[in-house]
Design an enzyme around this catalytic site. Structure first.
Site, PDB file in Angstrom:
ATOM      1  N   HIS A   1       7.801  -1.765   6.029  1.00 54.34           N
ATOM      2  CA  HIS A   1       7.086  -1.873   4.815  1.00 54.34           C
ATOM      3  C   HIS A   1       7.620  -3.338   4.181  1.00 54.34           C
ATOM      4  CE1 HIS A   1       7.177  -0.803   0.154  1.00 54.34           C
ATOM      5  NE2 HIS A   1       5.995  -1.011   0.678  1.00 54.34           N
TER       6      HIS A   1
ATOM      7  N   HIS B   1      -1.395   5.595  -1.259  1.00 54.94           N
ATOM      8  CA  HIS B   1      -0.390   5.567  -2.477  1.00 54.94           C
ATOM      9  C   HIS B   1      -0.076   6.780  -2.923  1.00 54.94           C
ATOM     10  CE1 HIS B   1       0.190   1.185  -2.992  1.00 54.94           C
ATOM     11  NE2 HIS B   1      -0.997   1.080  -3.117  1.00 54.94           N
TER      12      HIS B   1
END
Length: 368
Positions: A285, A185
């Site tokens: 994604h 992240h």
């Protein structure tokens, strides 16, 4: 055939669009700017002036026009283009009676392997239990973020110890038959990412995702060259030009194009082809709704360099209500549908009962 209306639909945390034609065909798409969907909504309203009255089958022309219009760039614009583009491919498929992937070159595969999100925020035992539950359901790859809730206040060595312990715990519990996708992240500095990758090597992650901020392709390339774990990144990038720079720097072994953010199926197919020329595979994604999943599967089906598809589970909670009929999931694979267009239909009545609720986005702040 002409475009008759553009109908944005805000429901739950998602922004959908229906593109209506004068023949009765309706295309379905989704915008990918999940953090700021109202921004893409505003862009969609601006696009309407151009799109009304246009032939929906001129997809490449519309993609070029909308991207070049006024020379503004960014996620809000590309997210709106993504929603329109997916909807136009849905119309194209329905018009010709074929799945979108058949019109984009034909199928390379009949099923798409997914990796399932599992909960990495608790203890090692919590993560192992969540990962084992996913494997028990047939998934062959799992993804987790091995950070504690207060990660920003941990000292460097303590943070690395925590991440290594969780990754080791999952590998020990699951053995070598399951792929581990470790998500960072964008929380590490370049030197931290390199140091961590070296410690994670014994557990053979499938990839290390977004180890650093995506601001500099050159710096991502430096990190990737020093890591012996493949780097997966690109979910915040919008265009082939950004992906070209990333690939030229050697910054990714897997590109994470977001079909709903990076200009839809038209642009994402180009990104996949660009990656193919660098011997780089595609891991789309997909944190959004089952509409996004359906669009991703259309891309996955027709590109030769597909690797894995992100999946968050769609049989429970609000996601289970989005579609009239979900895609078939069998033993950790989404089956490639043979229905026209993108192969799914929005459950409009359910969406009418689902109030818009954008996701909360909080930036972690250190103690000082």
């Amino acid at each position: 055939m002409k475009i008759e209306a553009i109908e944005p639909i805000l429901a739950g945390p998602w922004l959908f669009v229906h593109v209506h034609t004068d023949t009765g065909l309706v295309g379905l798409g989704e915008a990918g700017l999940w953090g700021y969907p109202e921004a893409s909504l505003a862009v969609l309203k601006q696009f309407e002036d151009y799109l009304l009255g246009q032939d929906p089958l001129k997809i490449e022309h519309h993609s070029q026009y909308l991207y070049r219009n006024n020379h503004f760039r960014g996620a809000a614009i590309c997210g709106a283009i993504g929603a329109i583009d997916i909807a136009l491919w849905d119309i194209m498929g329905k018009h010709y009676g074929a799945p979108a992937y058949q019109l984009m070159g034909g199928a390379c595969r009949d099923r798409v392997r997914v990796y399932m999100h599992v909960n990495g925020g608790g203890t090692v035992d919590d993560l192992v239990a969540s990962a084992q539950a996913a494997v028990d359901k047939g998934y062959t790859a799992v993804r987790f973020t091995p950070f504690p809730s207060d990660f920003q206040n941990l000292r460097y060595d303590a943070l690395l110890d925590h991440i290594v312990a969780k990754t080791a715990g999952v590998r020990d519990a699951l053995g070598t038959g399951v792929d581990l996708c470790v998500e960072m992240h964008r929380r590490l500095s370049p030197h931290e990412a390199v140091a961590l990758a070296r410690e994670l090597e014994p557990f053979r992650p499938f990839f290390l995702e977004d180890p650093i901020l995506p601001d500099s392709p050159a710096v991502m390339g430096e990190v990737a060259k020093k890591c012996r774990i493949p780097i997966a990144t690109g979910e915040r990038l919008h265009t082939i030009y950004e992906f070209r720079e990333l690939l030229e720097c050697g910054g990714a072994q897997y590109v994470r194009t977001d079909v709903c953010l990076a200009g839809g199926l038209t642009h994402s197919k180009k990104i996949a082809a660009l990656a193919e020329a660098y011997h780089v595979d595609v891991v789309p994604h997909n944190p959004l709704s089952p509409v996004s999943t359906a669009a991703c599967v259309q891309l996955d089906a027709c590109i030769p360099n597909f690797a894995l598809q992100e999946y968050t589970g769609e049989d429970q909670g609000p996601k289970s209500e989005v579609l009239e009929k979900p895609l078939d999931l069998v033993d950790g694979y989404l089956m490639v549908p043979d229905a026209p267009g993108i192969g799914v239909t929005l459950n409009v009545e359910a969406m009418k009962k689902m109030p818009f609720k954008p996701k909360a986005s909080a930036t972690p702040i250190r103690i000082d």
